[in-house]
Design an enzyme around this catalytic site. Structure first.
Site, short mmCIF file in Angstrom:
data_model
loop_
_atom_site.label_atom_id
_atom_site.label_comp_id
_atom_site.label_asym_id
_atom_site.label_seq_id
_atom_site.Cartn_x
_atom_site.Cartn_y
_atom_site.Cartn_z
N HIS A 112 -13.25 1.71 0.01
CA HIS A 112 -13.21 0.66 1.06
C HIS A 112 -13.76 -0.66 0.53
CE1 HIS A 112 -13.57 3.80 4.57
NE2 HIS A 112 -12.30 3.49 4.34
N ARG A 123 -2.44 -2.26 -3.54
CA ARG A 123 -3.71 -1.59 -3.29
C ARG A 123 -3.74 -0.34 -4.18
NH1 ARG A 123 -5.42 2.63 1.18
NH2 ARG A 123 -7.62 2.70 0.66
N ASN A 142 0.88 -1.17 0.00
CA ASN A 142 0.00 0.00 0.00
C ASN A 142 0.92 1.22 0.00
OD1 ASN A 142 -1.85 2.00 0.42
ND2 ASN A 142 -2.78 1.07 2.24
N GLU A 177 -7.87 -6.02 5.14
CA GLU A 177 -7.78 -5.66 3.73
C GLU A 177 -6.56 -6.29 3.07
OE1 GLU A 177 -8.70 -1.66 5.33
OE2 GLU A 177 -9.35 -1.25 3.29
N ARG A 198 -13.30 14.20 7.75
CA ARG A 198 -14.11 14.52 6.57
C ARG A 198 -15.57 14.73 6.97
NH1 ARG A 198 -12.13 9.40 3.78
NH2 ARG A 198 -9.96 9.87 3.30
#
Ligand code: ADP
Length: 406
Positions: free
Chosen positions: A182, A93, A7, A386, A243
């Protein structure tokens, strides 16, 4: 043999290696502060006795190329001596796959070109992902590399869910639509829920709630995502650490007129200074819960707003799905905050969702059920993974490609 999951961020590289046969984690690490004099690598590997051994190193790392070489060097130097020796494949990713990638893809020049073309849709993330891919292809030219996209799982959304009510021209010319993110996490917990319940995923309707620093909800019908709360970017939907999630789009214009600040600055505020942080000055849910307990009114409001937004999405996705077999909580907050789960599910008995508060607050790891016996809908807590999902998809895609060649 090993599978490496990468990642690659703008100034950091997170990685994990898995044993090919068992898909169990063998080593993992994080290199931070790339581009500075004191880049820090924290590398952990499982020693033969099954204990995690940690190596910490600091040195100047000027760019991702040096960073990946450093990681490979430290890995090779660690005790087994051959940790990175036999690499079956690398899974990257990649945040945005647009409409082009509905599934993970073997990275060839065409796929890399297509990922680069998607940079305008994810200017903060895709460039670093592309850099990681290019460097790893150079460093390990004979190892197959796979891109696993955060958006791909949501590519099954029907047009009524993914279109915005804007002039059709914006979709046609600029790709303005809901993509969702996601996806790897929603897909992982959906699969894990099916295994846990002992039922085929293709027969399950689920509401999956990934509640971390970034947060999103998904409606999963017969194993496929039919709606999700994040949109063109990860800014839409639930309230997150920094956010805003859903707000009236006119707020941007109003703020611009009132403050005279350019749109770029307002975009930054919505992404980095809003959400829980905007409401109460803190973006860490543990801290917020603690301060709320101590009577801090702003922290209490942030907590209430966060849970209320999640609850509204449960209601919306229940309506979209018609029937729901299970609701799944995951992510740092979803997995660890009994209080958030409790407040979010409060008053949902009319929908057949009732929590067993003892089960909910019991300190336990792994997958667990926290609903009462009467609850029509199962409520599951499932730790997301993940990296494991990326490794699984990487192995599957490489296997298929090898099969086709033979
Ligand atoms: P990211 O989206 O960055 O991967 P995580 O999934 O790790 O984030 O989630 C981070 C969030 O999880 C933080 O807000 C943190 O406070 C919260 N969290 C972790 N443990 C707990 C806990 N025991 N109780 C409440 N919140 C927690």
């Amino acid at each position: 043999m090993r599978v490496i999951v990468v990642n690659s961020g703008s100034s950091s590289i997170k990685y994990e290696t898995f044993d090919l046969a068992t898909l169990s984690a063998a080593s993992k690490g994080l290199l931070e502060r790339i581009g500075t004099q004191d880049s820090r690598l924290k590398h952990r590997r499982l020693d033969p006795s099954g204990k995690w051994e940690e190596i910490n190193e600091t040195r100047p790392i000027s760019d991702h190329r040096e960073g990946f070489s450093f990681i490979l060097e430290v890995s090779a130097r660690s005790r087994s001596g051959s940790e990175m020796a036999e690499i079956f494949g690398v899974g990257h990713r990649v945040v945005h796959g647009g409409e082009k990638f509905r599934e993970p893809a073997i990275i060839d020049d065409a796929a890399l070109g297509a990922i680069e073309e998607l940079i305008p849709l994810a200017p903060l993330h895709n460039p670093a992902n592309v850099t990681g891919i290019k460097v790893m292809r150079d460093l390990l030219p004979r190892v197959p590399q796979v891109a696993v996209f955060d958006t791909a799982f949501h590519q099954t959304m029907p047009p009524r869910a993914f279109h915005y009510a804007l002039p059709a021209e914006f979709y046609r010319s600029f790709g303005v639509r809901r993509y969702g993110f996601h996806g790897t996490s929603h897909q992982y917990v959906a699969g894990a829920a099916a295994r846990h319940l002992g039922r085929p995923l293709a027969k399950l309707n689920l509401i999956t709630l990934h509640l971390g620093n970034g947060a999103s909800a998904a409606a999963v019908e017969k194993g496929k995502s039919i709606d999700t709360s994040m949109g063109l970017t990860p800014l839409e939907g639930l309230i997150m650490g920094t956010r805003s999630g859903d707000i009236d789009p006119a707020v941007h214009f109003y703020l611009q007129r009132k403050t005279g600040r350019p749109f770029g600055e307002i975009e930054d505020i919505l992404n980095k200074e809003s959400g829980l942080k905007g409401i109460c000055g803190m973006n860490d849910m543990r801290e917020i819960q603690k301060r709320a307990r101590e009577g801090d009114g702003r922290a209490e409001l942030a907590f209430e707003m966060f849970c209320y937004r999640v609850k509204k999405y449960i209601g919306a996705y229940y309506a979209a799905l018609g029937t729901v077999d299970a609701t799944v909580f995951t992510g740092g907050i979803g997995e660890n905050s009994a209080l958030v789960r409790s407040r979010t599910c409060e008053g949902l008995s009319g929908l057949g969702i009732t929590l067993d508060e003892n089960a909910n607050s019991a300190a336990a790891g792994g997958i667990r059920e926290i609903q009462t016996e009467e609850s029509r809908v199962k409520v599951l807590v499932i730790p997301t993974n993940e990296e494991h999902e990326i490794a699984r998809q990487t192995v599957e895609v490489i296997g298929k490609a090898k099969g086709q060649k033979q």
